[in-house]
Design an enzyme around this catalytic site. Structure first.
Site, mmCIF file in Angstrom:
data_model
loop_
_atom_site.group_PDB
_atom_site.id
_atom_site.type_symbol
_atom_site.label_atom_id
_atom_site.label_comp_id
_atom_site.label_asym_id
_atom_site.label_seq_id
_atom_site.Cartn_x
_atom_site.Cartn_y
_atom_site.Cartn_z
ATOM 1 N N ASN A 176 0.816 -1.225 0.000
ATOM 2 C CA ASN A 176 0.000 0.000 0.000
ATOM 3 C C ASN A 176 0.847 1.271 0.000
ATOM 4 O O ASN A 176 0.326 2.366 0.155
ATOM 5 C CB ASN A 176 -1.001 -0.013 1.155
ATOM 6 N N GLU A 355 18.924 -18.010 13.025
ATOM 7 C CA GLU A 355 18.358 -18.293 14.338
ATOM 8 C C GLU A 355 16.934 -17.753 14.512
ATOM 9 O O GLU A 355 16.139 -18.334 15.256
ATOM 10 C CB GLU A 355 19.268 -17.738 15.434
ATOM 11 N N PHE A 380 24.229 -17.579 20.255
ATOM 12 C CA PHE A 380 23.557 -17.136 19.037
ATOM 13 C C PHE A 380 22.055 -16.992 19.212
ATOM 14 O O PHE A 380 21.374 -16.415 18.355
ATOM 15 C CB PHE A 380 23.856 -18.104 17.891
ATOM 16 N N ASP A 412 37.770 -20.762 22.059
ATOM 17 C CA ASP A 412 37.048 -20.096 20.974
ATOM 18 C C ASP A 412 36.841 -18.603 21.229
ATOM 19 O O ASP A 412 36.628 -17.834 20.300
ATOM 20 C CB ASP A 412 35.681 -20.757 20.759
#
Length: 614
Positions: A176, A355, A380, A412
């Site tokens: 619209n 995710e 995450f 990590d």
């Protein structure tokens, strides 16, 4: 219904949208008016739904992703006879089922909408359940606004729908041209949407969204298209039919300035009723049988990662129950949902690194009768927080599992460490938050999640931990375990997950120096075991919480809330991850955060030494 009658029905939907917003003194009638022609044709000629049996497995799924167009949806319900005029007039009033944005307080609303960009991802989950699991030949219709096409979640969904060839899914984009504050990005350039969707594997149809015959043809084409989802891209005008507001800026989210004259301009009130086509009665409500659950059993003294126990328990649960489905975000080899995928490939859904779509698909599947477990790295899941928030508004029951939680994952580094996840899930209304410390505890909690209502969250660990509980031990949600206890306890250590083991080692170190402490395994972070914590406070006067998580919103806050009712509170000391970690071994990470056994013991000795000086 014939063309001329459909045009009349569309006008009725516009009039009802105008008058109900006027009665409420708020709402989005202009956003409803633009899609009224589409809604009229869909309701009369294409939707399959039994309003007397909203749980019928053959019912189509209708999602108003542009949930602010609720006046239009409720006008459709009124036309279908699902609600009456008396209830219709309660729109947006206290206690009404007709809320400003649709929620499952209405039995015909599967999921709550209003946070834009969520309807299509949820619809993908519904279509996956219908096509992959073969439950029923229902279709999924999703009405989107053009503004929400800017949301990244829309394109996560679009890509996955095309990849999975979800031909039962039809997205209708109400183009619209006007958003909340002005023109949308692409205005009435329908091709801008078509090119993108076509690139993702969609069949696209561009139409005038006010041409009844074009709408009818497009919906019929969508129903007959095989191998591709369909996007009907409809050019419309906001506020269609009323010159004072049609295609004008500044009219969003407010009643029309002169509802009476607008209704007159639209041809006045009508009272048409629509007989919506019902699904075939041959479709039965078939709930999968529940067989005997044989959970894996681990020997005390073994070392098993809780993520491994999760994967094995989920697989066993899937063997016992045909309604268990597993979803993963392309980390199944790490979360261990790959165990499930090998045993039950037909009920395993790979959502890839998306995710938002992962959680949305779980919400859509549970609305279709499945019991979903959605897994990825704990860190995450923060991307999907709004989908989790809206899942609670949807009254959805889903199980979410976050692996690789905390600094204990090691080298990590911080981008992979879930250090905010407990706070995020604890903040969700009606949620359950669980953090097991060993394999047998994990398996019991995984099984328990299948029976929980609302959003439940389980936190698993990357590294191996010692099995300290026997395979027959019970772990009720809301409970805890007291692992060290004596009448001489000087204070209480409260751990969860990896820190339970550090607390036990610290207790042994302290005992060797003549300092006895109580140790509680608070595996149920929410709801917390108030009775056990209050007893410990009364006996020892001081509680030290130890968590592999930031101090804000996690275990420490959960314990503190137990003593926030005005009663005398014990001394509360919180050990947690207060800095941004770097890369290091798990042992070095725990020590640097001050949550290893030596650090815990040092904190206890400092506190007891202070007490002795006093």
């Amino acid at each position: 219904m014939r063309t001329e009658l459909l045009a009349e029905l569309a006008q009725q939907l516009r009039v009802d949208s105008v008058r109900v917003a006027d009665l409420a003194g708020s709402g989005h009638p202009t956003s409803s008016m633009s899609a009224a022609d589409i809604a009229a044709v869909l309701l009369s000629n294409h939707l399959t739904y039994d309003f007397d049996r909203p749980d019928h497995p053959g019912n189509d799924r209708l999602i108003f992703s542009k949930g602010h167009a609720s006046p239009l949806l409720y006008s459709m319900y009124l036309a279908a006879g699902a609600i009456d005029e008396t209830e219709f007039r309660t729109y947006r009033r206290e206690g009404s089922r007709l809320e400003g944005h649709p929620t499952p307080r209405l039995p015909w609303v599967d999921v709550a909408t209003g946070s834009l960009g969520q309807g299509l991802p949820v619809g993908v989950g519904m279509a996956l359940a219908g096509q992959r699991l073969g439950k029923a030949p229902y279709r999924v219709w999703v009405l989107c606004g053009d503004s929400e096409m800017a949301e990244g979640s829309i394109w996560e969904a679009a890509e996955h729908a095309g990849y999975q060839h979800l031909d039962s899914l039809t997205m209708i984009i109400d183009v619209n041209r006007l958003g909340q504050r002005g023109p949308t990005r692409h205005g009435h350039d329908l091709g801008a949407y078509a090119r993108r969707l076509h690139a993702f594997g969609w069949h696209t149809i561009e139409i005038d969204g006010h041409d009844i015959e074009a709408i009818e043809s497009a919906l019929e084409e969508a129903r007959s298209t095989m191998g591709e989802p369909t996007a009907i891209i409809a050019a419309t005008k906001k506020g269609r039919g009323v010159a004072a507001v049609e295609d004008r800026e500044g009219m969003h989210g407010k009643p029309l300035p002169d509802a009476a004259s607008a209704i007159e301009e639209l041809g006045g009130r009508r009272s048409m009723r629509v007989e919506v086509r019902k699904p075939t009665s041959a479709l039965a409500d078939a709930r999968p049988e529940v067989g005997h659950l044989n959970l894996p059993r681990f020997a005390v003294g073994d070392e098993i990662a809780t993520r491994d126990a999760y994967g094995q328990a989920l697989t066993a649960l899937g063997t016992a129950r045909g309604d268990i489905v597993a979803l993963d975000g392309e980390v199944g080899d790490s979360t261990r949902t790959e165990f499930f995928s090998k045993e039950h490939p037909e009920r395993y859904f790979e959502l890839y690194i998306a995710e938002q779509q992962l959680v949305a698909a779980a919400v859509g599947m549970q609305a279709c009768g499945q019991i979903p477990y959605a897994s990825t790295f704990a860190a995450f899941l923060t991307r999907a927080h709004d989908f989790l928030r809206m899942a609670t508004v949807s009254r959805a029951s889903i199980s979410v599992v976050g692996s690789h939680a905390g600094v204990s994952i090691g080298q990590d580094g911080p981008s992979q460490m879930g250090l905010e996840d407990l706070a995020m899930f604890r903040s969700l209304h009606g949620s359950t938050v669980l953090q097991p410390c060993d394999a047998n505890q994990t398996t019991r909690l995984v099984a328990a999640m299948a029976e929980l209502e609302g959003v439940s969250y389980l936190r698993t660990l990357r590294g191996k931990t010692l099995v300290i509980y026997g395979p027959d031990e019970q772990f009720p949600v809301g409970g805890s375990k007291v692992l060290r206890h004596s009448i001489d306890d000087r204070m209480t250590l409260v751990g969860s997950g990896i820190t339970v083991h550090e607390c036990l080692v610290a207790a042994d170190l302290l005992a060797a120096e003549g300092i006895t402490v109580r140790v509680i395994d608070m595996y149920s972070v929410k709801p917390a075991d108030e009775v056990t914590l209050q007893a410990a406070a009364a006996d020892t006067g001081c509680l030290i919480t130890v968590e592999d998580h930031h101090p804000q919103g996690g275990l420490g806050d959960a314990v503190a809330e137990v003593f926030s009712d005005g009663r005398p509170a014990p001394r509360l000391v919180r050990l947690g991850v207060r800095d941004i970690p770097g890369s290091a071994t798990p042992e070095e990470q725990l020590r640097a955060a001050g949550i290893d056994a030596d650090s815990i013991a040092a904190a206890v000795k400092l506190l007891t030494g202070t007490a002795m000086v006093r």
